[in-house]
Design a protein around this motif. Structure first.
Motif, short mmCIF file in Angstrom:
data_model
loop_
_atom_site.label_atom_id
_atom_site.label_comp_id
_atom_site.label_asym_id
_atom_site.label_seq_id
_atom_site.Cartn_x
_atom_site.Cartn_y
_atom_site.Cartn_z
N SER A 32 -7.47 -3.89 -11.61
CA SER A 32 -8.69 -3.20 -11.19
C SER A 32 -9.30 -2.39 -12.33
O SER A 32 -10.50 -2.16 -12.35
CB SER A 32 -8.45 -2.35 -9.94
OG SER A 32 -7.51 -1.37 -10.23
N GLU A 72 -16.41 -5.71 -8.09
CA GLU A 72 -16.02 -6.51 -6.92
C GLU A 72 -16.12 -8.01 -7.21
O GLU A 72 -15.29 -8.79 -6.76
CB GLU A 72 -16.98 -6.24 -5.74
CG GLU A 72 -16.67 -5.00 -4.95
CD GLU A 72 -15.59 -5.24 -3.88
OE1 GLU A 72 -15.86 -5.96 -2.91
OE2 GLU A 72 -14.47 -4.71 -4.05
N VAL A 87 -9.56 -6.88 -3.72
CA VAL A 87 -8.42 -6.98 -2.81
C VAL A 87 -8.98 -7.30 -1.44
O VAL A 87 -9.86 -6.59 -0.94
CB VAL A 87 -7.63 -5.65 -2.78
CG1 VAL A 87 -6.55 -5.70 -1.72
CG2 VAL A 87 -7.02 -5.37 -4.14
N ASP A 94 -7.06 -7.79 1.34
CA ASP A 94 -6.26 -7.22 2.42
C ASP A 94 -5.87 -5.78 2.06
O ASP A 94 -4.79 -5.53 1.54
CB ASP A 94 -5.02 -8.09 2.64
CG ASP A 94 -4.27 -7.70 3.91
OD1 ASP A 94 -4.48 -6.56 4.38
OD2 ASP A 94 -3.49 -8.51 4.42
N GLN A 95 -6.77 -4.85 2.36
CA GLN A 95 -6.54 -3.45 2.01
C GLN A 95 -5.34 -2.87 2.75
O GLN A 95 -4.61 -2.03 2.23
CB GLN A 95 -7.78 -2.60 2.33
CG GLN A 95 -8.97 -2.90 1.44
CD GLN A 95 -8.74 -2.50 -0.01
OE1 GLN A 95 -7.84 -1.73 -0.34
NE2 GLN A 95 -9.55 -3.05 -0.91
N LEU A 141 -2.12 -3.64 1.04
CA LEU A 141 -1.99 -2.83 -0.18
C LEU A 141 -1.55 -1.41 0.19
O LEU A 141 -0.65 -0.84 -0.44
CB LEU A 141 -3.31 -2.80 -0.95
CG LEU A 141 -3.33 -1.96 -2.24
CD1 LEU A 141 -2.24 -2.41 -3.20
CD2 LEU A 141 -4.70 -2.04 -2.92
N ALA A 142 -2.15 -0.86 1.23
CA ALA A 142 -1.78 0.49 1.67
C ALA A 142 -0.31 0.52 2.11
O ALA A 142 0.43 1.46 1.79
CB ALA A 142 -2.69 0.92 2.83
#
Length: 295
Positions: free
Chosen positions: A21, A27, A32, A34-35, A38-39
């Motif tokens: 990133s 963008e 990403v 699938d946020q 990632l969280a």
């Protein structure tokens, strides 16, 4: 311990994603998709006791590269990092509107070979991106008709996902539609069943590409309301014909009428549908369709 190894893998993934990133802040270059995953991954790294993440982090890397005559082409890399990455390879699918099906298959299998040979156990997303930037354009011109890659090789590597679609329609009465459903399933080697009446239920299972083709045809007919209520995808190792047959829950696609009643003999006995699904090991689907526990 595996726990430590898992944490280490998760930390490596996060630092690699941070690196991507910072290198590709826009963008349109890196996103990403699938946020939530990632969280979950970050939470896992920060908290000793956190659950192991349930889904893979997924993201898109877009690579613009020059082809002959100096025009630019964009290749899109859809990537997913398995939880054990980098000890296992990332899942990458490279696509471009200019690639034919067989060119795309060959490109992806060559990329995988390159990664397998050069990166065992180390982060390789940037190297994969570089490889695509340097090599992908060449595949657009490859004439695969005459090359050693025969159609059977192409289908061999294509047969990897077995899909089952559960389609819900407000109603299915029309004789022509009912005939289409059965004919198309046969043509596309799909099995399953169709329950006409109100509501209408269609289940098809087989190769992912065939299920998707079936859905795109059915959807184009006129319906008051039709949607995919549930979808199951199973990745097959090897993915030969026998593997596909093993996954099937239905031998062929046939129309099922369960004790029809009502003015037009069109309201099906849902209790019978439930028992039929239960027999096939699909009882949980009933609730997805009708929002109630079956019994």
């Amino acid at each position: 311990t595996t726990e430590m190894a898992n944490h280490e893998a998760a930390e490596i993934q996060i630092s690699e994603l941070d690196l991507l990133s910072s290198m590709f802040p826009y963008e349109e270059e890196f996103a990403v998709t699938d946020q939530l995953a990632l969280a979950e991954l970050k939470h896992y790294v920060e908290n000793e006791s956190a659950e192991v993440p349930s889904s893979k982090v997924q993201f898109i890397l877009n690579v613009k590269t020059e082809v002959r005559n100096a025009s630019m082409v964009e290749f899109s890399m859809a990537c997913a990092l398995p939880f054990k990455y980098p000890t296992v390879l990332p899942e990458i699918t490279v696509r471009s509107s200019l690639l034919s099906r067989s060119q795309q298959i060959l490109l992806n299998s060559d990329l995988k070979t390159y990664l397998m040979q050069n990166f065992s156990g180390e982060p390789c997303m940037l190297s994969a991106r570089e490889w695509v930037k340097d090599h992908a354009a060449a595949y657009i011109d490859k004439d695969l008709s005459s090359s050693s890659m025969t159609a059977s090789d192409a289908t061999q590597s294509e047969v990897t996902t077995f899909t089952r679609l559960w389609i819900y329609s407000h109603h299915i009465y029309n004789k022509q539609k009912r005939k289409n459903i059965i004919d198309w399933a046969k043509e596309l080697s799909l099995s399953g069943f169709c329950m006409p009446g109100k509501p209408g239920v269609i289940c098809v299972e087989g190769l992912q590409s065939s299920c998707e083709e079936f859905w795109s045809r059915v959807r184009r007919l006129t319906w008051k309301r039709i949607l995919i209520r549930h979808r199951e995808d199973v990745s097959l190792e090897g993915g030969g014909h026998a593997e596909v047959q093993k996954q099937r829950k239905f031998p062929t696609l046939e129309e099922k009428c369960f004790g029809a009643h009502g003015a037009r003999g069109n309201h099906m006995d849902l209790g019978q549908l439930y028992h039929f699904l239960e027999e096939k090991g699909c009882a949980d689907i009933f609730q997805m369709y009708f929002g109630v526990e079956g019994h």
